[in-house]
Design a protein around this motif. Structure first.
Motif, PDB file in Angstrom:
ATOM      1  N   ARG A   1       2.792  23.193   3.104  1.00 15.55           N
ATOM      2  CA  ARG A   1       2.960  22.426   1.859  1.00 15.55           C
ATOM      3  C   ARG A   1       2.282  21.064   1.930  1.00 15.55           C
ATOM      4  NH1 ARG A   1       8.883  24.527  -0.176  1.00 15.55           N
ATOM      5  NH2 ARG A   1       8.158  26.689  -0.056  1.00 15.55           N
ATOM      6  N   ILE A   2       1.584  20.740   0.855  1.00 17.48           N
ATOM      7  CA  ILE A   2       0.985  19.408   0.726  1.00 17.48           C
ATOM      8  C   ILE A   2       1.560  18.761  -0.525  1.00 17.48           C
ATOM      9  CG2 ILE A   2      -1.157  18.140   0.294  1.00 17.48           C
ATOM     10  CD1 ILE A   2      -2.554  20.012   2.137  1.00 17.48           C
ATOM     11  N   PHE A   3       2.249  17.656  -0.323  1.00 20.28           N
ATOM     12  CA  PHE A   3       2.833  16.910  -1.441  1.00 20.28           C
ATOM     13  C   PHE A   3       1.905  15.743  -1.731  1.00 20.28           C
ATOM     14  CE2 PHE A   3       6.039  18.797   1.239  1.00 20.28           C
ATOM     15  CZ  PHE A   3       6.770  19.561   0.337  1.00 20.28           C
ATOM     16  N   TYR A   4       1.461  15.631  -2.961  1.00 22.56           N
ATOM     17  CA  TYR A   4       0.510  14.558  -3.299  1.00 22.56           C
ATOM     18  C   TYR A   4       1.167  13.689  -4.374  1.00 22.56           C
ATOM     19  CZ  TYR A   4      -4.148  12.443  -3.805  1.00 22.56           C
ATOM     20  OH  TYR A   4      -5.207  11.573  -3.798  1.00 22.56           O
ATOM     21  N   ILE A   5       1.408  12.416  -4.051  1.00 25.18           N
ATOM     22  CA  ILE A   5       2.035  11.528  -5.045  1.00 25.18           C
ATOM     23  C   ILE A   5       0.952  10.662  -5.672  1.00 25.18           C
ATOM     24  CG2 ILE A   5       3.898   9.927  -5.557  1.00 25.18           C
ATOM     25  CD1 ILE A   5       5.227  10.647  -2.979  1.00 25.18           C
ATOM     26  N   SER A   6       0.585  11.023  -6.896  1.00 24.91           N
ATOM     27  CA  SER A   6      -0.447  10.282  -7.624  1.00 24.91           C
ATOM     28  C   SER A   6       0.214   9.634  -8.836  1.00 24.91           C
ATOM     29  CB  SER A   6      -1.552  11.264  -8.051  1.00 24.91           C
ATOM     30  OG  SER A   6      -2.477  10.607  -8.867  1.00 24.91           O
ATOM     31  N   MET A   7       1.082   8.687  -8.515  1.00 28.62           N
ATOM     32  CA  MET A   7       1.874   8.020  -9.562  1.00 28.62           C
ATOM     33  C   MET A   7       1.939   6.531  -9.256  1.00 28.62           C
ATOM     34  SD  MET A   7       5.205  10.430  -9.707  1.00 28.62           S
ATOM     35  CE  MET A   7       5.832   9.518 -11.105  1.00 28.62           C
ATOM     36  N   ALA A   8       2.536   5.781 -10.165  1.00 32.49           N
ATOM     37  CA  ALA A   8       2.734   4.353  -9.909  1.00 32.49           C
ATOM     38  C   ALA A   8       3.528   4.191  -8.604  1.00 32.49           C
ATOM     39  CB  ALA A   8       3.487   3.733 -11.072  1.00 32.49           C
ATOM     40  N   PRO A   9       3.174   3.188  -7.794  1.00 30.25           N
ATOM     41  CA  PRO A   9       3.739   3.062  -6.453  1.00 30.25           C
ATOM     42  C   PRO A   9       5.254   2.900  -6.400  1.00 30.25           C
ATOM     43  CG  PRO A   9       2.195   1.271  -6.922  1.00 30.25           C
ATOM     44  CD  PRO A   9       2.124   2.204  -8.067  1.00 30.25           C
ATOM     45  N   ASN A  10       5.874   2.412  -7.483  1.00 27.24           N
ATOM     46  CA  ASN A  10       7.329   2.237  -7.419  1.00 27.24           C
ATOM     47  C   ASN A  10       8.057   3.585  -7.326  1.00 27.24           C
ATOM     48  OD1 ASN A  10       6.215   2.293 -10.100  1.00 27.24           O
ATOM     49  ND2 ASN A  10       8.292   2.108 -10.883  1.00 27.24           N
ATOM     50  N   PHE A  11       7.316   4.699  -7.553  1.00 25.21           N
ATOM     51  CA  PHE A  11       7.950   6.022  -7.453  1.00 25.21           C
ATOM     52  C   PHE A  11       7.787   6.665  -6.079  1.00 25.21           C
ATOM     53  CE2 PHE A  11       6.964   6.003 -12.145  1.00 25.21           C
ATOM     54  CZ  PHE A  11       8.284   5.952 -12.574  1.00 25.21           C
ATOM     55  N   PHE A  12       6.904   6.109  -5.241  1.00 24.83           N
ATOM     56  CA  PHE A  12       6.580   6.789  -3.969  1.00 24.83           C
ATOM     57  C   PHE A  12       7.848   7.112  -3.156  1.00 24.83           C
ATOM     58  CE2 PHE A  12       2.138   4.524  -3.531  1.00 24.83           C
ATOM     59  CZ  PHE A  12       1.664   5.243  -4.612  1.00 24.83           C
ATOM     60  N   GLY A  13       8.681   6.086  -2.973  1.00 22.21           N
ATOM     61  CA  GLY A  13       9.876   6.239  -2.141  1.00 22.21           C
ATOM     62  C   GLY A  13      10.855   7.239  -2.744  1.00 22.21           C
ATOM     63  N   THR A  14      11.050   7.149  -4.060  1.00 19.91           N
ATOM     64  CA  THR A  14      11.989   8.047  -4.755  1.00 19.91           C
ATOM     65  C   THR A  14      11.582   9.502  -4.580  1.00 19.91           C
ATOM     66  OG1 THR A  14      12.133   6.330  -6.424  1.00 19.91           O
ATOM     67  CG2 THR A  14      13.009   8.472  -7.046  1.00 19.91           C
TER      68      THR A  14
END
Ligand code: NAD
Length: 493
Positions: free
Chosen positions: A114-127
């Motif tokens: 699995r590869i999880f890619y977070i391409s969102m505003a940085p305040n969501f990374f941790g969540t």
């Protein structure tokens, strides 16, 4: 023959700009080249919008068709894409995501990679990272779980550490791939090839032969539509702490014992540890900031859309960086980056020392006219290398002139050069972290940048102080002139 890897991608921010412009075309190229296993791959895209799979696949087709060999190929690719409307702040949604991932894993026989890619505003990374783990979205059957995370990684040391601690609760450091797309650029990677593949270069890569190194990341445009983000960031956070520092590190590091990611990272971290972190007074002396003014039809920064008219955000940074070790003692690394400059380009100029004695001048009883040898690596927009030597002017007598040895990437090489995102996603699929920024690197770079940021947040700047189309404020030239040096590329020349 390419090694195909089975993989299930889970993309957060699938309706976003970056996904459409960069990520889908990159994954498509990997698919075309056989780097993702065409029979054993699927992507779950998530976003806030209420899209169907059909709508999502239309977007994918739109984004990749121009590069497809046939309509069937593009459609076959898009058929692996699935969409889930998802609010990343709602924990319950992750249960549905986990079930869907397991279902697709079985359907495509993906074996848990699995590869999880977070391409969102940085305040969501941790969540997102926290919920992925808490709701069993990570596979546990021996496949890999890797997290690719977009920039920016924090806005100072403290926020970066907080984010890192949040990620560390769900992913080990060796599962986290922090994107810095400059590390995916061909010429940045070529620094390692040139340095460690050539005794000719490595033998002179030190303070005995190098006088100074200059790194320039110039943009021709202003803030454009990014003002909302940019005004809260500024050039120091947006360009220096990450891209510029990464390039400096590769230029300054010692020989890694192998080309393995762990060995390269070890040397990069050692180099960053030897980088001198300034005191506040030193930061004032060694760093220059700028903000562009108006020029003809071009508005000044403070009158751009969405910029407060008393903004003190810097759109330009120049500075001197020192590495306190045997190799680099007394060799300044000058950096500069900014918006609204002469042109859009990235280049590295390695300036060598002049000969100790100029036999040509002494024979004539004149001052030396020999130039410094300069090795210039053009990173953007073309990949090019020029080694500037001193040679003889054709004709009688012994007049000297600059002589350039130039290598320009051929059309075939250009065609074979992947986009940075394609290369980096492929590296993550392979589990190769060489071209990603480790926490030790990111945190050290923040320690360095935070001092400068603090000084600039305290002292009042005299903005605007440079003209659009120039190479920045006069103070950036004075920074080098003080040391008896000058920028190799200077639009005023
Ligand atoms: P964007 O605003 O275009 O897209 C944001 C995405 O996040 C959308 O898909 C949206 O649906 C989703 N989203 C927002 N809130 C949500 C929520 N509560 N729940 C679920 N989904 C939600 O952003 P972008 O330009 O694609 O940038 C994404 C990331 O990439 C950012 O970290 C940015 O800094 C970084 N980045 C972007 C670029 C670029 O060129 N766009 C370049 C470098 C880095």
């Amino acid at each position: 023959m390419a090694t195909a890897t089975r993989a299930l991608f889970m993309l957060f921010g699938a309706t976003g700009d970056l996904a459409k412009r960069k990520l889908y075309p990159s994954i498509f190229n990997l698919y075309k080249k056989g780097y993702v296993d065409n029979d054993h791959f699927a992507l779950i895209g998530t976003g806030r919008r209420e899209w169907s799979d059909e709508k999502f696949r239309e977007v994918i087709l739109d984004s990749v068709s121009a590069n497809a060999d046939s309509e069937e190929q593009a459609k076959a690719f898009a058929s692996h894409f699935y969409y889930m409307s998802h609010d990343v702040t709602n924990p319950e949604h992750y249960d549905a995501l986990s079930d869907y991932a397991n279902k697709l894993d079985q359907q495509y026989d993906i074996e848990g990679n699995r590869i999880f890619y977070i391409s969102m505003a940085p305040n969501f990374f941790g969540t997102v990272a926290k919920n992925l783990k808490a709701h069993n979205c990570l596979s546990d059957n021996g496949g890999f779980n890797r997290l690719i995370i977009e920039k920016p990684f924090g806005r100072d040391y403290d926020t970066a550490e907080e984010l890192n601690n949040a990620l560390a609760k769900s992913f080990n450091e060796n599962q986290v791939y922090r994107i810095d797309h400059y590390l995916g650029k061909e010429m940045v990677q070529n620094i390692i090839a040139l340095r460690f593949g050539n005794p000719l270069i490595e033998g002179i890569w030190n303070n005995k032969y190098i006088d100074n190194i200059q790194v320039t990341l110039a943009e021709k445009l202003g803030v454009e539509e990014r003002a909302g983000y940019y005004d809260g960031s500024g050039a120091l956070r947006d360009m220096v702490q990450n891209h510029t520092m990464q390039m400096l590190t590769i230029l300054a590091m010692e020989d890694p014992i192998s080309f393995k990611d762990v060995d390269i990272r070890r040397e990069k971290i050692r180099a960053l540890r030897s980088m001198h972190v300034y005191t506040e007074d030193e930061a004032r002396q060694n760093f220059v900031r700028g903000q562009y003014g108006a020029n003809g039809d071009q508005r000044d920064y403070r009158h751009e859309d969405n910029v407060p008219n008393d903004s003190i955000t810097e759109t330009y940074v120049a500075g001197k960086v020192l590495f306190e070790n045997k190799r680099w003692k007394n060799v300044p690394f000058y950096i500069r980056t900014g918006k609204m400059l002469t042109d859009k380009f990235t280049r590295i100029d390695v300036v060598f020392k002049k000969p100790l004695v100029d036999i040509f001048a002494s024979a004539k009883g004149t001052e030396s006219e020999l130039n410094n040898n300069v090795l210039t690596l053009f990173v953007d927009p073309v990949n090019k290398i020029i080694l500037r030597l001193n040679g003889k002017q054709a004709g009688q007598g012994m007049e000297m002139q600059p002589l350039d040895l130039t290598h320009t990437q051929s059309d075939e090489e250009k065609a074979a050069t992947p986009e940075p995102y394609e290369r980096l996603i492929h590296d993550a699929i392979l589990g190769n972290a060489t071209n990603f920024a480790s926490w030790d690197e990111v945190s050290r770079a923040w320690e360095f940048a935070d001092v400068i940021r603090h000084v600039w947040d305290t002292d009042k700047p005299d903005f605007p102080n440079y003209t659009p189309g120039s190479m920045g404020p006069d103070a950036a030239d004075e920074l080098l002139a003080r040391d008896g040096r000058a920028w190799v590329f200077n639009s005023k020349k």
